[in-house]
Enzyme design. Structure first.
Site, PDB file in Angstrom:
ATOM      1  CB  CYS A  85      65.600  74.735  54.343  1.00 42.44           C
ATOM      2  SG  CYS A  85      65.271  73.206  54.081  1.00 42.44           S
ATOM      3  CG  HIS A 103      61.643  71.521  56.184  1.00 46.45           C
ATOM      4  ND1 HIS A 103      60.495  71.535  55.884  1.00 46.45           N
ATOM      5  CD2 HIS A 103      62.361  71.063  55.107  1.00 46.45           C
ATOM      6  CE1 HIS A 103      60.200  70.714  54.765  1.00 46.45           C
ATOM      7  NE2 HIS A 103      61.540  70.662  54.377  1.00 46.45           N
ATOM      8  CG  HIS A 105      61.529  65.874  54.634  1.00 48.94           C
ATOM      9  ND1 HIS A 105      62.402  65.460  53.813  1.00 48.94           N
ATOM     10  CD2 HIS A 105      61.365  67.137  54.619  1.00 48.94           C
ATOM     11  CE1 HIS A 105      63.064  66.543  53.317  1.00 48.94           C
ATOM     12  NE2 HIS A 105      62.315  67.660  53.539  1.00 48.94           N
ATOM     13  CD  GLU A 131      44.446  69.826  76.731  1.00 39.61           C
ATOM     14  OE1 GLU A 131      43.147  69.904  77.008  1.00 39.61           O
ATOM     15  OE2 GLU A 131      45.060  70.698  77.621  1.00 39.61           O
ATOM     16  CG  HIS A 181      58.595  69.416  50.870  1.00 38.46           C
ATOM     17  ND1 HIS A 181      59.061  70.220  50.076  1.00 38.46           N
ATOM     18  CD2 HIS A 181      59.416  69.231  52.093  1.00 38.46           C
ATOM     19  CE1 HIS A 181      60.381  70.613  50.407  1.00 38.46           C
ATOM     20  NE2 HIS A 181      60.383  69.948  51.568  1.00 38.46           N
TER      21      HIS A 181
END
Lengths: 227, 227, 227, 227
Positions: A85, A103, A105, A131, A181
Site C-alpha cells: 500500500c 486502508h 477491506h 448525522e 477492494h
C-alpha cells in the site's frame, strides 16, 4: 502529531491494527495504516497478520523523500517487506500533506461501492441526511456526501495514478473507494484519519442496510462522478 | 447514586464509553454519556474518541445551574470543549430529574427511525409483544411501546426545543429518537439509563430485522405521533 | 459437576454472563443462568446488569427443596431479589434433573420463533441437515430437530406451567422457545447446557439467515407441534 | 514452522481457538485446528469448549504415521478423546504436506455452500473480482476462485474420502466446503492457513451479502464442479 498517550508511534500502529481487526477492516493480512511522525513515516510490513503486529515489525521511512521508499530504520526481521500500500499511502502524504492514512477491506465499503458502481468501474458513492457525516472534514451539515469510486487493478500499486486523479477531482473529500477492494481514508492526524474512517464505514453500512430494507438513503440517480 | 464498585464517576464514564464503542453506539467520536453525582454533572468533551477517554478528560459542571454550563472542574487539557450534546443531556436533568443520560448513534436506532418516518420528519416508533419491553420504566407488560421521533437539525444544540417538546408529549417514555442521527435515553441512575438504552436498542433492531424477514412487529398503520 | 478450572461456581456464573453479554444473549439485565453444585443451586439476582455481576451477588438455594426457593446463602447486598426466572430454571432441575439451565434473549431465538409462529402462539421450530445439530443431546445425525415454542405471558413466572407441558411433550429436547422473548436451554452439566445453547442459537440464526436469502432450511409445512 | 512469538504450539492452538470463537467459527465445541511441529502433530480433543482449551488438553501425535493416530503425548486428562476431525486434518497433511489445517463452522461458509448447492449435494463455490482473493495461494489476480463443495455425512470421519477426492480434483485450492457443515482450510504454515481461512470467510460472506442486496458477485451459471 504525537502518538498520544505515552505510546510510541509503532506501538500505536499495533494497537490500532488490533482494533481494526476487531472491526473487520484488516483480516487476512489485508489493510493497514501509515502514520507520519517527527522521525519519518511509519508503515507496517506486507503479509503479516495485522492483529499480531509488534512494534519491532514496523518500518520507518524518510519523509523527505516521498517519491521512493527510503528506509531509515528497518524492522528487526530483515526478511520483511514494506506494505504494498505504500504508494497509495504516499498519495495522501504528497497530495494532501496528511498525517496518517489507513486502508480498510471493510465489507461495508466493498458492498457500498458495488451498490453505486455495479460494474466495478469508476463511480461515486452518495449519501445525505445522516448525522455521522458531520464527523467528516468540511461537512458541518447534513448535505450531500460524495466519495469517488475507482476501479480495482491486478496489483495494488497500479492504483496509484487513478487514486491520485480521484483525489484531485474531489479536493474536499478525504477518502477513495476501490471497487471490490475497500477504502483509503486519511486525515491531518491519526485521530482525524481514524475518526473519518469510522464515519465513512458507518455511512457505507447505513446505505447498504437501508437498501436492504427497501428504503433509500442513496439518491443513485443524481450521481455524476467527476472521474 | 454512586458509580458503583470502587470506581469514580469519571472512571465509570470511560468504562461505559469503551463498552458503548464495542456495541457500535459511539464510533467516530459521536455519542456519549453524562452522569449526575453528588459533586455535580460529569460530561465528556467534544471530538475525542470515546473508547479512548481518560478520567482526566471529563468535565465537572455545576448542577445547581442547569440553564447554562458552569464548569466546576475542567479537564486536565485546557483545550477541550464540552460535548455539543450538553443542552440535550440537560433536558433530561431538568425535565425528568434524571441521574444519567446517554446518546447513541446506533445504526439500529437510525434504521428504526427511518422505517417509521421515511421522510425524516417527526414521527413515532411503535412495537409490541417483546419481552425486552419489560426493561423499560412503566412497561411491566407486553403492551405497546411508543417512542417519539424528532427531525434532525444542522447543529446538535438546535434539537433542544423539539426534544423537550417530545419529552413533554411522552411523559412515560425515557427516550427520544432523532431521525438520521440516533437516540437519547435517560434514567434515574446510570444503571437504569444503560439498561433502558440496551432494551431500546434491542427493540429497534428487532423491528428492523423483522421487517427484513417480511414479518411485522411494527403496526405502522396505528401510529399517531403526539408531536 | 464442579465449576471446572480453579473457579467457584459463583465466579463461573459471572464469567459466563460476561460471555453471554458479548453474544447478545443477556443485555438490559435480561436472561441468566443457574447452576446446581454440591452446596445447592446457584442463581443470579433480578435486575442487575449481567455482564457486571460479582460472585457476592449470587444466591445459593437449597436443592432439596425444589418446590419453593429456600435461600441457604443470600448475596452480600440484602436488597437483591432472586431472578424471576427461578421457577423456569426449576422446571429443568425438577423434570430433567439438569445440572444447569440458561435463559437467553438472543434476537435469533426471537426471530426464529416468530418465523415458525407468526401469531406468537404455541408452535414448533424445525430444522434439519445442519452439522451443528450433532451438538444436541440425542442428535447424532442430521435428521430433523424440533423445538417447542410456547406463548409469552405478562409475568415471567406465569410461563412455568406451559414450559413444563412443553418439556413433557418433547422429552428428547433440552430447549423451549418463548415467543417474543427468548429460549431456555439446559443440560446435565453447565458445559453441556452452554454447548447446547450455542448450537441452538446457531440453528436459530441459520434458519433466519436462510429465510432472508430465499433458501429454505425450515420445512415449515411438515411442522405439527405437540403442544 | 515454529509457533512464532515465545509461544509453544499448544499455547498457540489455545489462543487461536479463542480468536476463532470470537469470529463465530468454533462455537458449541465444533470446529478446531491442528498444527504440525518438529515434535509431531498437535490436535485438540473432541467435545471441549474451544475458547476454553488449555495447553495441557492438546494431543501430540506421531507425524511419521499418518495412516493412524499414534499418540506420542496424551493430554493431562486421560479421558479426553482426539477430535473427530483427525482424518480430515490428515488429508491435508498427507495429500498437501500442510503445516496446519483448520476447520470452521462459520455460518458464512454454510450459507455460501447452500447458495451454490441448494440441494446439499456436491457443487462448487465461485467468486471473482474481490481483492481478498489475493490472499489465497496461487491467486495473485482478480480472476475466478473456485472451491469444491462436498455433501455432508452422518459421521464426520465419513467425509474423509470425498474430501480427498475434492482435493485431488482441485489441486490449486486449499479449502473444501462441506454442505450444511462448514469448511476445511489449510496452508504451509499456521499463519498461511489462518490467513487463507480469513480470506475465504470474507469471500463467502461477500457472496451471501451481495446476493441479499440483489447484486451478483457469484456467476452461478458458469459453475461446473469437478467432483
Amino acid at each position: 502529531m504525537s502518538a498520544g498517550r505515552n505510546e510510541s508511534i509503532p506501538e500505536l500502529i499495533c494497537e490500532l491494527c488490533r482494533q481494526f481487526y476487531d472491526l473487520g477492516w484488516v483480516s487476512g493480512t489485508g489493510g493497514g495504516i501509515s502514520i507520519r511522525g517527527a522521525e519519518g513515516i511509519f508503515i507496517a510490513p506486507s503479509g503479516l497478520q495485522k492483529e499480531r503486529l509488534r512494534p519491532e515489525d514496523i518500518f520507518l521511512l524518510d519523509h523527505a523523500r516521498l517519491d521512493d521508499a527510503h528506509v531509515v530504520c528497518p524492522p528487526a526481521d530483515g526478511r520483511l517487506k514494506i506494505s504494498e500500500c505504500r504508494p497509495l499511502f504516499y498519495n495522501a502524504f504528497k497530495l494532501r500533506d496528511a498525517g496518517a492514512v489507513m486502508h480498510s477491506h471493510s465489507l461495508w465499503a466493498v458492498l457500498a461501492a458495488r451498490l453505486f458502481s455495479p460494474s466495478g468501474g469508476p463511480g461515486e458513492f452518495v449519501c445525505q441526511g445522516l448525522e455521522m457525516q458531520k464527523g467528516l472534514r468540511g461537512q458541518g451539515n447534513l448535505g450531500t456526501v460524495r466519495v469517488p469510486i475507482i476501479a480495482n487493478t491486478a496489483r495494488e500499486a497500479e492504483l496509484t495514478e487513478s487514486m491520485a486523479a480521484a483525489m484531485l477531482a474531489y479536493p474536499d473529500v478525504d477518502a477513495v473507494l476501490v471497487a471490490g477492494h475497500g477504502v483509503y481514508v486519511w486525515g491531518e492526524t491519526w485521530a482525524q484519519a481514524k475518526t473519518q474512517a469510522e464515519c465513512y464505514d458507518y455511512l457505507f453500512r447505513a446505505a447498504v442496510e437501508a437498501e436492504r430494507l427497501g428504503l433509500g438513503y442513496q439518491p443513485r440517480v443524481d450521481s455524476k462522478p467527476r472521474v
